[in-house]
Design a protein around this motif. Sequence first.
Motif, PDB file in Angstrom:
ATOM      1  N   TYR A  48       0.827  -1.203   0.000  1.00  0.00           N
ATOM      2  CA  TYR A  48       0.000   0.000   0.000  1.00  0.00           C
ATOM      3  C   TYR A  48       0.860   1.252   0.000  1.00  0.00           C
ATOM      4  O   TYR A  48       1.964   1.253   0.524  1.00  0.00           O
ATOM      5  N   GLU A  49       0.291   2.308  -0.549  1.00  0.00           N
ATOM      6  CA  GLU A  49       0.901   3.619  -0.514  1.00  0.00           C
ATOM      7  C   GLU A  49       0.107   4.441   0.499  1.00  0.00           C
ATOM      8  O   GLU A  49      -1.115   4.519   0.412  1.00  0.00           O
TER       9      GLU A  49
ATOM     10  N   ASP B 227      -1.887  14.218   4.820  1.00  0.00           N
ATOM     11  CA  ASP B 227      -1.881  15.637   4.418  1.00  0.00           C
ATOM     12  C   ASP B 227      -1.471  15.820   2.956  1.00  0.00           C
ATOM     13  O   ASP B 227      -0.642  16.662   2.620  1.00  0.00           O
ATOM     14  N   ASN B 228      -2.021  14.968   2.103  1.00  0.00           N
ATOM     15  CA  ASN B 228      -1.754  15.016   0.654  1.00  0.00           C
ATOM     16  C   ASN B 228      -0.305  14.749   0.277  1.00  0.00           C
ATOM     17  O   ASN B 228       0.128  15.134  -0.815  1.00  0.00           O
ATOM     18  N   LYS B 229       0.445  14.123   1.172  1.00  0.00           N
ATOM     19  CA  LYS B 229       1.832  13.740   0.875  1.00  0.00           C
ATOM     20  C   LYS B 229       1.966  12.231   1.012  1.00  0.00           C
ATOM     21  O   LYS B 229       1.542  11.648   2.010  1.00  0.00           O
ATOM     22  N   VAL B 230       2.570  11.608   0.024  1.00  0.00           N
ATOM     23  CA  VAL B 230       2.843  10.174   0.109  1.00  0.00           C
ATOM     24  C   VAL B 230       4.026   9.990   1.048  1.00  0.00           C
ATOM     25  O   VAL B 230       5.085  10.590   0.859  1.00  0.00           O
ATOM     26  N   VAL B 231       3.820   9.179   2.096  1.00  0.00           N
ATOM     27  CA  VAL B 231       4.851   9.017   3.125  1.00  0.00           C
ATOM     28  C   VAL B 231       5.354   7.582   3.264  1.00  0.00           C
ATOM     29  O   VAL B 231       6.287   7.328   4.015  1.00  0.00           O
TER      30      VAL B 231
ATOM     31  N   ASP C 167       7.850   4.561  -0.120  1.00  0.00           N
ATOM     32  CA  ASP C 167       9.060   5.124  -0.719  1.00  0.00           C
ATOM     33  C   ASP C 167       9.520   6.457  -0.152  1.00  0.00           C
ATOM     34  O   ASP C 167      10.670   6.819  -0.319  1.00  0.00           O
ATOM     35  N   ASN C 168       8.651   7.191   0.508  1.00  0.00           N
ATOM     36  CA  ASN C 168       9.012   8.520   0.992  1.00  0.00           C
ATOM     37  C   ASN C 168       8.999   8.589   2.514  1.00  0.00           C
ATOM     38  O   ASN C 168       8.458   9.522   3.103  1.00  0.00           O
TER      39      ASN C 168
ATOM     40  N   GLU D  83       9.551  -1.327   5.699  1.00  0.00           N
ATOM     41  CA  GLU D  83       8.792  -2.564   5.511  1.00  0.00           C
ATOM     42  C   GLU D  83       7.348  -2.424   5.943  1.00  0.00           C
ATOM     43  O   GLU D  83       6.455  -2.986   5.327  1.00  0.00           O
ATOM     44  N   SER D  84       7.123  -1.711   7.044  1.00  0.00           N
ATOM     45  CA  SER D  84       5.751  -1.501   7.515  1.00  0.00           C
ATOM     46  C   SER D  84       5.699  -0.230   8.341  1.00  0.00           C
ATOM     47  O   SER D  84       6.711   0.255   8.840  1.00  0.00           O
ATOM     48  N   VAL D  85       4.474   0.290   8.450  1.00  0.00           N
ATOM     49  CA  VAL D  85       4.242   1.459   9.294  1.00  0.00           C
ATOM     50  C   VAL D  85       2.969   1.188  10.091  1.00  0.00           C
ATOM     51  O   VAL D  85       1.996   0.676   9.556  1.00  0.00           O
ATOM     52  N   LEU D  86       3.022   1.494  11.375  1.00  0.00           N
ATOM     53  CA  LEU D  86       1.897   1.269  12.263  1.00  0.00           C
ATOM     54  C   LEU D  86       1.367   2.613  12.736  1.00  0.00           C
ATOM     55  O   LEU D  86       2.132   3.485  13.146  1.00  0.00           O
ATOM     56  N   PHE D  87       0.045   2.766  12.652  1.00  0.00           N
ATOM     57  CA  PHE D  87      -0.630   3.965  13.145  1.00  0.00           C
ATOM     58  C   PHE D  87      -1.561   3.518  14.270  1.00  0.00           C
ATOM     59  O   PHE D  87      -2.387   2.628  14.061  1.00  0.00           O
TER      60      PHE D  87
END
Length: 130
Positions: free
Chosen positions: A70-71, A75-79, A82-83, A118-122
Motif C-alpha cells: 500500500y501507498e 496531508d496530501n503527501k505520500v509518506v 518510498d518517501n 517494511e511496515s508502518v503502524l498507526f
Amino acid sequence: MKKITVNLLESVNGIKFGADRSEVRELMGVDFVEYKKSKYSKNTTDDFGGIHVFYDSNNKAEAFEIYNDYEVEIDNKVVFPDNISELLDMLSDVERDGDYYTSIGSSVGITMNGKKAESVLFGVKDYYNL
C-alpha cells in the motif's frame, strides 16, 4: 499499488480508531484471517492482506499496521513506502531502536530493513503507553 489515507490519531482510510471489529471488517470489505500476533497479544489481529488491524480487549480498533503493498498518504503527501523521510519529518519525537522508529506522541511505529521501510503502524492516542 493501493492508496491509504491516514489522519494521525484519528483514522485510517476513514475507519476511526475505536471502531468495533465488526464495523472494521465491514468497511474493509475484503477477506481476512484472524490470528494471534504473539503469545503476549491481548486479543486477536485481523490480517486483511497487507493491513493488520489490532484490537483492544473490547474489540475496538487500536492500531493499523500497513505493509508495502500500500501507498500511505498523510496531508496530501505520500509518506510510505518510498518517501519515509517525509513521514519522519512530520513526527517531532521520533526515537530509533535499531531498525524500528517510534513516535510516542503520534502513535506511529516504522519498521525498516536498512534504508527500506517494511511496515508502518498507526495507533490510537497513547498506543505505545497502553
